[in-house]
Design an enzyme around this catalytic site. Sequence first.
Site, PDB file in Angstrom:
ATOM      1  CE1 TYR A  67      -4.235  -1.353   0.403  1.00 29.11           C
ATOM      2  CE2 TYR A  67      -3.575  -2.236   2.518  1.00 29.11           C
ATOM      3  CZ  TYR A  67      -4.499  -2.139   1.499  1.00 29.11           C
ATOM      4  OH  TYR A  67      -5.680  -2.821   1.587  1.00 29.11           O
ATOM      5  CG  ASN A 108      -8.105  -1.338  -0.140  1.00 26.31           C
ATOM      6  OD1 ASN A 108      -7.457  -2.232  -0.681  1.00 26.31           O
ATOM      7  ND2 ASN A 108      -8.515  -1.398   1.102  1.00 26.31           N
ATOM      8  CD  GLU A 109     -11.307  -4.802   1.730  1.00 29.07           C
ATOM      9  OE1 GLU A 109     -11.584  -4.053   2.686  1.00 29.07           O
ATOM     10  OE2 GLU A 109     -10.955  -5.977   1.869  1.00 29.07           O
ATOM     11  CD  GLU A 131      -6.811  -6.961   1.706  1.00 22.01           C
ATOM     12  OE1 GLU A 131      -7.558  -7.235   2.667  1.00 22.01           O
ATOM     13  OE2 GLU A 131      -6.481  -5.793   1.407  1.00 22.01           O
ATOM     14  CE1 TYR A 186      -4.134  -7.811   9.914  1.00 25.59           C
ATOM     15  CE2 TYR A 186      -3.778  -9.971   8.944  1.00 25.59           C
ATOM     16  CZ  TYR A 186      -4.555  -8.836   9.085  1.00 25.59           C
ATOM     17  OH  TYR A 186      -5.737  -8.715   8.400  1.00 25.59           O
TER      18      TYR A 186
END
Length: 635
Positions: A80, A184-185, A265, A332
């Site tokens: 990103y 994005n989305e 993703e 994460y």
Amino acid sequence: MNSRLVLTSALCIVCLIIHSNAVSGTRTFSIDYKNNRFLKDGAPFQFVSGSIHYSRIPRFYWKDRLLKMHMTGLNAIQIYVPWNYHETVQGVYKFSGDQDLEHFLDLANQTGLLVILRPGPYICAEWEMGGLPAWLLQKPNIILRSSDPDYLQAVSNWLAVLLPKIRPWLYINGGNVISVQVENEYGSYFACDYNYMRHLRTLFRFFLGEDVVLFTTDGNTDREMICGTLEGLYATIDFGTDTNFTTAFSRQRRFEPRGPLVNSEFYTGWLDHWGDKHAQVDTQKVSKMLGDMLSTGANVNMYMFEGGTNFGYWNGADHDSRFRSVVTSYDYDAPLSEAGDPTEKLLAIRDVIKRFFPVPEGPMPPATPKFAYGFVNLQKVGNISSLLDKLSPQGPIKSQYPLTFEEIKQYYGFVLYRTKLPRTLAEATPLITPLNGVHDRAYVSVNGVYQGLLERDITLVIKVMGQAGDQLDILVENMGRVNFGTKINDHKGLLGNLILGKDVLTDWQIYPLDIDGAIANGWPHSGFKHTFPSAKNNSSAGPVFYMGTLDSPGLAWDTFLKLRGWTKGQVWINGVNLGRYWPARGPQQTLYIPGPLLSASRPNNITVLELEKAPSETRVLFMDRAQLNSTNKKS
Ligand SMILES: *[C@@H]1O[C@H](CO)[C@@H](O)[C@H](O)[C@H]1NC(C)=O
Ligand SMILES: *[C@@H]1O[C@H](CO)[C@@H](O)[C@H](O)[C@H]1NC(C)=O
Ligand SMILES: *[C@@H]1O[C@H](CO)[C@@H](O)[C@H](O)[C@H]1NC(C)=O
Ligand SMILES: *[C@@H]1O[C@H](CO)[C@@H](O)[C@H](O)[C@H]1NC(C)=O
Ligand SMILES: *[C@@H]1O[C@H](CO)[C@@H](O)[C@H](O)[C@H]1NC(C)=O
Ligand SMILES: *[C@@H]1O[C@H](CO)[C@@H](O)[C@H](O)[C@H]1NC(C)=O
Ligand SMILES: *[C@@H]1O[C@H](CO)[C@@H](O)[C@H](O)[C@H]1NC(C)=O
């Protein structure tokens, strides 16, 4: 239009391309609709990729992380570009140091990794405001992520700076960027504004040319795919291990009847919010599903492969039932840990990849060394009010009613709101934020005595006492702007009036606080005078600064800072803002300190802003491992 003429010239262009390919070995990357796959230099191509965010890793470690991704067998990375990280101040662009995107692309190229670039302008990413600069909120009712003309103008200005830097990095132009995501989305956003997406498509095509593969990524529902996709942008989908991938890919097929299957993703882990349980995703599930997807020929990007850290104030927040801020660590539960260490999950993933792709020979680079430097005692420096000449050199802005952070153009961190008690309150009297307008936490003192806090969505009333004319100090903390959903216009500060008893509080003095600027200039370690000779009132409630030094350790290895017994605050080391700590709420208990931030030969400067209550022994601990999974006490 004469269709035969068009056809002839189209054929002619094809001839030219084929010709120049043969002659100069032109690089191509395209979608093979006939055979449902990508083509790279004319040959079938499938990617196995991993997400990594350069904004969450110090520049010094970029190469280390990229090499480990390469050695796992990935052939691509997905990144990103956070707009607000590069244009924090409107019109001032940063592309050097930790913001040196082109250097990162260059390192990836040297490491043999292709790049799937996601320049937003909105990125979500659990990043402050989803990557949008907070200065956009200076127009109070701006409709972000839509064709609102002010938003579009800002986007156009930014992309006119960013995309020309990207163009030479496109694979087809000799670089390593194989494809570029638009927005994005977008389908998850309420606006569903095709004009906005068309505007972006026009800009991307204008600056990047007609030949680059542009795509969109959306969640696995029809609504999201309907609002997020646009003709000319290849539609991809994202989902994790709890999804039936056959069903998900057949949804992608409904929107993109031919072309490669792409999970943009695939979730290897998940994020943590303060106060939530530590999220984990099972390694077996990740490797099983990765193998299943790759064996169908699908292209997979693992989100995240290396998460990193939300340093400073860069964490985002969610606002579903209530405001929930993302923790400092962006580990994460990813295959590479926050500190870049290969995990069991990484080795399992490498074993899966080996079944489909050649994995580079040679050992996985080891974890970077860690060191437990031990305890460091801290001493009190002072509270915000006693330090205002240092922290707010330009003094207060006067206003009858409170102003937001955006209105005073201080977008991140902390602002002090000061006024006087309008009357004597002989008994405990409610101080109320009637419209839930404290964004996000307000630490309240009367004449220097800490009273407690107001907290967005949780504590809208506290009781205070005092005499008419007593000084009321309210330190407001921005806990990170909402990065997802309908509530991304997340103004900070006091968004409305506070009411004390039956009085609306007015006549504010609002102090912008440049804490980071003062610390970057050496404060409080340079010329520190002991303004607090332990005695007098040594109560430690309310916002107070502490400082200490880690004596020349002889090493500059990675370490983890534990603030056991401290409540909530912010920590800096050698001028660098490590992020927020909040062990009282958890689950994160330690902050990652990359070794390169330390000096091996000089004392290292530690500064802590504790907002609520320090422990009786004001010391911190440098450990050799992370603790992100606390099951301890409630806040
Ligand atoms: C990328 O790396 C290759 C060698 O692997 C090199 O030939 C090429 O010039 C590099 N591209 C850029 C833009 O640096
Ligand atoms: C996924 O869905 C497909 C079609 O609905 C079904 O045949 C398959 O068994 C499901 N897979 C799993 C793992 O549940
Ligand atoms: C801040 O410190 C000063 C002394 O330096 C003290 O008079 C004051 O009460 C303190 N204020 C707060 C909010 O703790
Ligand atoms: C010291 O601090 C305590 C607790 O914050 C407060 O109740 C008290 O009034 C203060 N004393 C002085 C002398 O400022
Ligand atoms: C710590 O602060 C002092 C005083 O500002 C400065 O001289 C010194 O260089 C700092 N140490 C490090 C390691 O940055
Ligand atoms: C003040 O500090 C002294 C010595 O550090 C300690 O003994 C005492 O308990 C402290 N008082 C308060 C009110 O915290
Ligand atoms: C986190 O704690 C829970 C409860 O103690 C435990 O089940 C889980 O395995 C822990 N995870 C890690 C990574 O330690």
